[in-house]
Design a protein around this motif. Structure first.
Motif, PDB file in Angstrom:
ATOM      1  N   LYS A 297      14.803 -12.499   8.021  1.00 51.92           N
ATOM      2  CA  LYS A 297      13.440 -12.998   8.210  1.00 51.92           C
ATOM      3  C   LYS A 297      12.554 -12.493   7.077  1.00 51.92           C
ATOM      4  N   THR A 298      11.379 -13.114   6.913  1.00 47.47           N
ATOM      5  CA  THR A 298      10.469 -12.748   5.830  1.00 47.47           C
ATOM      6  C   THR A 298       9.129 -12.308   6.402  1.00 47.47           C
ATOM      7  N   PHE A 299       8.286 -11.737   5.523  1.00 41.08           N
ATOM      8  CA  PHE A 299       6.927 -11.353   5.930  1.00 41.08           C
ATOM      9  C   PHE A 299       6.188 -12.559   6.498  1.00 41.08           C
ATOM     10  N   ALA A 300       6.398 -13.724   5.909  1.00 41.48           N
ATOM     11  CA  ALA A 300       5.681 -14.929   6.338  1.00 41.48           C
ATOM     12  C   ALA A 300       5.969 -15.266   7.799  1.00 41.48           C
ATOM     13  N   GLU A 301       7.090 -14.829   8.311  1.00 46.02           N
ATOM     14  CA  GLU A 301       7.422 -15.080   9.711  1.00 46.02           C
ATOM     15  C   GLU A 301       6.719 -14.114  10.661  1.00 46.02           C
ATOM     16  N   PHE A 302       6.016 -13.166  10.091  1.00 40.63           N
ATOM     17  CA  PHE A 302       5.193 -12.238  10.864  1.00 40.63           C
ATOM     18  C   PHE A 302       3.788 -12.301  10.275  1.00 40.63           C
ATOM     19  N   PRO A 303       3.015 -13.332  10.630  1.00 42.14           N
ATOM     20  CA  PRO A 303       1.718 -13.559   9.975  1.00 42.14           C
ATOM     21  C   PRO A 303       0.790 -12.350  10.021  1.00 42.14           C
ATOM     22  N   TYR A 304       0.851 -11.564  11.061  1.00 42.78           N
ATOM     23  CA  TYR A 304       0.000 -10.379  11.154  1.00 42.78           C
ATOM     24  C   TYR A 304       0.364  -9.351  10.086  1.00 42.78           C
ATOM     25  N   LEU A 305       1.598  -9.334   9.617  1.00 45.73           N
ATOM     26  CA  LEU A 305       1.983  -8.472   8.493  1.00 45.73           C
ATOM     27  C   LEU A 305       1.582  -9.122   7.177  1.00 45.73           C
ATOM     28  N   ASP A 306       1.875 -10.396   7.049  1.00 44.85           N
ATOM     29  CA  ASP A 306       1.564 -11.125   5.827  1.00 44.85           C
ATOM     30  C   ASP A 306       0.064 -11.042   5.517  1.00 44.85           C
ATOM     31  N   ASP A 307      -0.764 -11.079   6.541  1.00 49.48           N
ATOM     32  CA  ASP A 307      -2.219 -11.028   6.354  1.00 49.48           C
ATOM     33  C   ASP A 307      -2.704  -9.674   5.847  1.00 49.48           C
ATOM     34  N   THR A 308      -1.906  -8.635   5.963  1.00 50.62           N
ATOM     35  CA  THR A 308      -2.336  -7.308   5.506  1.00 50.62           C
ATOM     36  C   THR A 308      -2.019  -7.064   4.036  1.00 50.62           C
ATOM     37  N   VAL A 309      -1.153  -7.879   3.462  1.00 51.80           N
ATOM     38  CA  VAL A 309      -0.738  -7.664   2.080  1.00 51.80           C
ATOM     39  C   VAL A 309      -1.864  -7.968   1.090  1.00 51.80           C
ATOM     40  N   LYS A 310      -2.549  -9.085   1.263  1.00 50.79           N
ATOM     41  CA  LYS A 310      -3.584  -9.482   0.300  1.00 50.79           C
ATOM     42  C   LYS A 310      -4.710  -8.459   0.192  1.00 50.79           C
ATOM     43  N   PRO A 311      -5.312  -8.002   1.302  1.00 48.15           N
ATOM     44  CA  PRO A 311      -6.364  -6.997   1.146  1.00 48.15           C
ATOM     45  C   PRO A 311      -5.866  -5.710   0.484  1.00 48.15           C
ATOM     46  N   MET A 312      -4.628  -5.328   0.782  1.00 49.71           N
ATOM     47  CA  MET A 312      -4.077  -4.123   0.167  1.00 49.71           C
ATOM     48  C   MET A 312      -3.961  -4.303  -1.344  1.00 49.71           C
ATOM     49  N   LEU A 313      -3.397  -5.414  -1.775  1.00 52.64           N
ATOM     50  CA  LEU A 313      -3.216  -5.641  -3.206  1.00 52.64           C
ATOM     51  C   LEU A 313      -4.544  -5.875  -3.924  1.00 52.64           C
ATOM     52  N   ASP A 314      -5.476  -6.583  -3.281  1.00 51.78           N
ATOM     53  CA  ASP A 314      -6.809  -6.782  -3.883  1.00 51.78           C
ATOM     54  C   ASP A 314      -7.484  -5.442  -4.139  1.00 51.78           C
ATOM     55  N   ASP A 315      -7.437  -4.548  -3.154  1.00 54.10           N
ATOM     56  CA  ASP A 315      -8.029  -3.217  -3.320  1.00 54.10           C
ATOM     57  C   ASP A 315      -7.322  -2.438  -4.432  1.00 54.10           C
ATOM     58  N   LEU A 316      -6.012  -2.527  -4.461  1.00 55.60           N
ATOM     59  CA  LEU A 316      -5.253  -1.790  -5.473  1.00 55.60           C
ATOM     60  C   LEU A 316      -5.648  -2.244  -6.873  1.00 55.60           C
ATOM     61  N   VAL A 317      -5.746  -3.545  -7.095  1.00 58.01           N
ATOM     62  CA  VAL A 317      -6.123  -4.059  -8.414  1.00 58.01           C
ATOM     63  C   VAL A 317      -7.541  -3.603  -8.776  1.00 58.01           C
ATOM     64  N   TRP A 318      -8.474  -3.691  -7.824  1.00 54.44           N
ATOM     65  CA  TRP A 318      -9.855  -3.285  -8.100  1.00 54.44           C
ATOM     66  C   TRP A 318      -9.901  -1.813  -8.499  1.00 54.44           C
ATOM     67  N   TRP A 319      -9.281  -0.958  -7.695  1.00 54.94           N
ATOM     68  CA  TRP A 319      -9.299   0.481  -7.967  1.00 54.94           C
ATOM     69  C   TRP A 319      -8.526   0.833  -9.228  1.00 54.94           C
ATOM     70  N   ALA A 320      -7.419   0.141  -9.483  1.00 56.24           N
ATOM     71  CA  ALA A 320      -6.650   0.411 -10.705  1.00 56.24           C
ATOM     72  C   ALA A 320      -7.507   0.131 -11.938  1.00 56.24           C
ATOM     73  N   ASN A 321      -8.237  -0.985 -11.926  1.00 58.73           N
ATOM     74  CA  ASN A 321      -9.107  -1.306 -13.057  1.00 58.73           C
ATOM     75  C   ASN A 321     -10.249  -0.307 -13.189  1.00 58.73           C
ATOM     76  N   ALA A 322     -10.869   0.045 -12.069  1.00 52.71           N
ATOM     77  CA  ALA A 322     -12.001   0.974 -12.103  1.00 52.71           C
ATOM     78  C   ALA A 322     -11.566   2.357 -12.579  1.00 52.71           C
TER      79      ALA A 322
END
Length: 144
Positions: free
Chosen positions: A109-134
């Motif tokens: 199975k994949t993350f996409a088959e667990f939407p509640y998990l899949d939905d947590t990836v984007k905010p985590m990565l968005d924050d990581l990119v913002w903080w990495a740049n800052a």
């Protein structure tokens, strides 16, 4: 860990540790993927962290934990260890519970088959990119 002291005080003599530190030094942020083992991080991860110091400083870290309670206890322990390495642990994390992990690992199975998990990836990565740049900009200003 087989060095005479922490890399905070003495550079490692182990060639693999030296290569590891150089690689960590090239990165601007981290995503740590960790299992939970006896309510904590695996020993191999702790050992790996101990082989570098300055190379981790002032960089952000995001987390993906898996296992009992989604690896939350391991992620919490990892946040404490990373704080001592002057890593900025970020709030958003992905926690994969035991049943989801087994479904992915054993049943394909994949993350996409667990939407509640899949939905947590984007905010985590968005924050990581913002903080990495800052934090990169801050490190560059300090170096200048």
């Amino acid at each position: 860990f087989e060095e005479q002291a922490s890399p905070l005080f003495v550079p490692p003599k182990n060639e693999v540790a030296q290569r590891w530190a150089r690689k960590i030094g090239e990165l601007d942020g981290f995503v740590f993927v960790t299992a939970e083992y006896n309510h904590g991080i695996p020993a191999v991860l702790k050992n790996t962290l101990d082989y570098a110091y300055a190379e981790y400083n002032r960089k952000p870290a995001a987390f993906v934990g898996y296992g009992g309670v989604g690896g939350a206890r391991a992620v919490e322990q990892l946040r404490l260890v990373l704080s001592e390495l002057e890593v900025a642990p970020l709030r958003h994390a992905v926690h994969v519970g035991g049943s989801e992990f087994l479904a992915m690992f054993l049943q394909g199975k994949t993350f996409a088959e667990f939407p509640y998990l899949d939905d947590t990836v984007k905010p985590m990565l968005d924050d990581l990119v913002w903080w990495a740049n800052a934090l990169k900009a801050g490190r560059e200003r300090k170096a200048a």
